[in-house]
Design an enzyme around this catalytic site. Structure first.
Site, PDB file in Angstrom:
ATOM      1  CG  ASP A 268      12.038 -12.350 -17.688  1.00  0.00           C
ATOM      2  OD1 ASP A 268      11.911 -13.491 -18.155  1.00  0.00           O
ATOM      3  OD2 ASP A 268      11.475 -11.339 -18.167  1.00  0.00           O
TER       4      ASP A 268
ATOM      5  CD  GLU B 198       7.543 -15.516 -23.885  1.00  0.00           C
ATOM      6  OE1 GLU B 198       7.340 -14.565 -24.652  1.00  0.00           O
ATOM      7  OE2 GLU B 198       8.682 -16.026 -23.733  1.00  0.00           O
TER       8      GLU B 198
ATOM      9  CG  ASP C  39       8.416  -9.828 -26.218  1.00  0.00           C
ATOM     10  OD1 ASP C  39       9.479  -9.194 -26.293  1.00  0.00           O
ATOM     11  OD2 ASP C  39       8.297 -10.891 -25.584  1.00  0.00           O
TER      12      ASP C  39
HETATM   13  C1  GLC Z   1      10.755 -13.979 -24.884  1.00  0.00           C
HETATM   14  C2  GLC Z   1      10.943 -12.552 -24.430  1.00  0.00           C
HETATM   15  C3  GLC Z   1      11.507 -11.756 -25.565  1.00  0.00           C
HETATM   16  C4  GLC Z   1      12.841 -12.350 -25.947  1.00  0.00           C
HETATM   17  C5  GLC Z   1      12.720 -13.837 -26.244  1.00  0.00           C
HETATM   18  C6  GLC Z   1      14.054 -14.488 -26.262  1.00  0.00           C
HETATM   19  O1  GLC Z   1       9.820 -14.098 -25.893  1.00  0.00           O
HETATM   20  O2  GLC Z   1       9.738 -12.051 -23.950  1.00  0.00           O
HETATM   21  O3  GLC Z   1      11.648 -10.405 -25.259  1.00  0.00           O
HETATM   22  O4  GLC Z   1      13.338 -11.691 -27.067  1.00  0.00           O
HETATM   23  O5  GLC Z   1      11.972 -14.526 -25.268  1.00  0.00           O
HETATM   24  O6  GLC Z   1      14.584 -14.528 -24.975  1.00  0.00           O
END
Ligand code: GLC
Length: 563
Positions: free
Chosen positions: A109, A262, A336
């Site tokens: 990640d 994402e 999430d």
């Molecule tokens: C993304 C992650 C989430 C996190 C956010 C801030 O949306 O999936 O879990 O809180 O980013 O890093």
């Protein structure tokens, strides 16, 4: 089924990551090897054979870096170190090797929209030390008035005042997660160094966190109250220089690595645009389809209402505009979001609906992502008070509503919290009906879901008709059948309120998927598909209708046919 069917290679653009099934691990909740109640890397390594048996190809490891854990690892203090609670770099290397030894890949990640406020870069930046001074978004001004009206995605203003520097800093997420200033070329170099450092450690790609928020416009214009979402999010989402920044990242990532970005706030068309633009993103997590059941605001009680025709329309748009033209990340849940069975299935038909969702995800065009626990049909839990919630997003939003006087008590947000909290997905993995679900010998960091005595890996693996075994068979089926990976998708009967059916065609190979996405029996109107002479490849009841046309499908029955 026609084994080893021939594919016209000129018609499809093959890539290993298109043919892969990804398994997402939230390390804190996966498996605890040392009894501190927190999952860890050696705990994951202990379960690598389990993943291999399930048949997945790639593990996406949520953040394991050193972090003060205001957002469970998504607030990184050191990109090149492992969080103490999770182990150390030697543990991580053992995990990587254990996966590679079994022909599985590992993607990390990459969280580079922001760091932790405890990261050395932020510490130096707030002291205005040399090149670090401009590493974050700092704006001077009165401590009583933030630079603009932007709101954070986690509730409250997107700006906090730092007494030490005497200036405001921007945080799209929590106040402990200051946004990096990507306009600064030194920041971009520092980030590409991190990317290269991890690639040099033999990883196979990245899931890129919150990538849609990297670029912020000059001058930080006020947000428009008529726009959808938190104030100002139209400015800090898909900002003016995002494409340029992604190109720079892509330039240091080799082609054979897998990348999934994402992109909260991106439409299907946006997702496609950023994938097509260059070689940074192979696929994108975009979220329109997960908006289908969202209530208006956190005080409402209309959460969870959704219609199948609308869901089909959204998924079909993703298939046509993104998956067909480029590639798609297929998912209905992650760390999430609530548990998929509770959200899109029906707990009264837990096994059937969990298998239906699996059938659906593994027969669409794109790369399927499974989130830990999905393969055994784990469900949501219940929250009686805010004290039971750990999730920084839920706590931030509810505390903000309480502070503003928009609500007076937990009761007024109970429905939304129980529907939306990210903690549903974070309750510990249920390994066995044993003490503490065999997740830990200590006190689990987040309460277990009580149903671990019925819903757990040990029982599921032993039961040939379990959700787990169904997932295993689906993964195997997909692996042997390029039509399920690369075939064209066509939706049938778009208006049908119970049946979600579609075909997948590839070079004369034809598959039909019929899902009765409801708790009542339903008839499949063939919509002109000549499927009477069909062969069942897999179904989630003991025997699927052998001739699907005009046949009745039982509650949450799902079957895949060759025809
Ligand atoms: C993304 C992650 C989430 C996190 C956010 C801030 O949306 O999936 O879990 O809180 O980013 O890093």
């Amino acid at each position: 089924m026609t084994q080893t069917m021939s594919i016209d290679e000129s018609r499809i653009d093959r890539d290993w990551w298109k043919e892969a099934v990804v398994y997402q691990i939230y390390p804190r909740s996966f498996n605890d090897s040392d009894g501190d109640g927190v999952g860890d890397i050696p705990g994951i390594t202990e379960r690598v054979d389990y993943l291999d048996d399930l048949g997945v190809d790639v593990v996406w490891l949520c953040p394991v870096y050193d972090s003060p854990n205001h957002d469970n690892g998504y607030d990184i203090r050191d990109y090149r170190a492992i969080m103490d609670e999770f182990g150390d770099m030697a543990d991580w290397e053992r995990l990587r090797d254990a996966l590679h030894d079994r022909d599985m890949k590992i993607i990390m990640d990459l969280v580079v929209n922001h760091t932790s406020n405890e990261h050395e870069w932020f510490q130096r930046s707030r002291r205005e030390e040399g090149e670090y001074a401009d590493y974050y978004h700092w704006v001077e001004g009165s401590p009583d008035e933030p630079p603009n009206n932007w709101e954070s995605l986690f509730g409250g203003p997107a700006w906090s005042y730092d007494e030490e520097r005497g200036a405001w800093y921007l945080h799209v997420f929590n106040e402990n997660q200051p946004d990096l200033n990507w306009r600064n070329p030194d920041v971009r170099t520092a980030v590409t160094d991190v990317v290269t450092w991890w690639l040099d450690r033999g990883i196979d790609g990245f899931r890129m966190d919150a990538i849609s928020h990297l670029s912020k416009p000059e001058g930080y214009p006020d947000g428009d109250p008529d726009e959808h979402g938190p104030l100002g999010s139209e400015h800090y989402t898909l900002g003016p220089r995002l494409g340029e920044y992604l190109d720079e990242l892509g330039a240091v990532i080799p082609d054979e690595a897998m990348t999934a970005g994402e992109m909260g706030g991106a439409s299907a068309a946006d997702a496609r645009e950023y994938i097509e633009r260059g070689d940074c993103l192979d696929m994108v997590f975009h979220f329109d389809h997960l908006g289908v059941d969202q209530g208006g605001d956190w005080t409402g009680d209309d959460w969870g209402e959704w219609s199948l025709p609308e869901f089909k329309e959204l998924m079909t748009r993703n298939q046509r505009e993104v998956a067909r033209e480029t590639w798609e990340a297929l998912f209905l849940g992650n760390h999430d979001h609530p548990r998929i069975v509770s959200r899109f299935g029906d707990e009264a038909y837990r096994r059937e609906s969990a298998k239906l969702v699996g059938t659906f995800l593994l027969t669409m065009r794109g790369t399927p992502y499974l989130y830990q626990g999905q393969e055994i049909g784990m469900t949501n839990t219940e929250f009686e008070s805010l004290e039971e919630v750990d999730d920084a997003m839920t706590v931030g939003i509810v505390e903000d509503l309480l502070a503003d006087g928009a609500v007076d008590s937990f009761d007024e947000v109970r429905t939304a919290v129980n529907y939306r909290s990210r903690d549903h997905a974070r309750t510990p993995m249920q390994w066995a009906a044993a003490d503490r679900a065999d997740f830990t010998d200590g006190d689990p960091w987040l309460a277990l879901n009580d149903n671990y005595t019925d819903v757990n890996v040990e029982d599921a693996v032993a039961d040939t008709e379990s959700v787990w075994n169904h997932y295993r068979r689906l993964i195997e089926l997909r692996r042997e059948d390029p039509a399920l990976v690369y075939g064209d998708y066509e939706l049938l009967a778009p208006e049908d309120e119970q049946i979600y059916a579609y075909t997948r065609h590839l070079d004369g190979e034809r598959r039909l998927v019929v899902c009765n996405w409801s708790a009542e029996p339903a008839t499949f109107e063939s919509d002109g598909v000549a499927a009477s002479d069909a062969e069942v490849l897999i179904g989630n009841y003991d025997s699927a209708p052998s001739d699907p046309v005009d046949a009745q499908f039982r509650p949450f029955e799902a079957a895949v046919y060759e025809y």
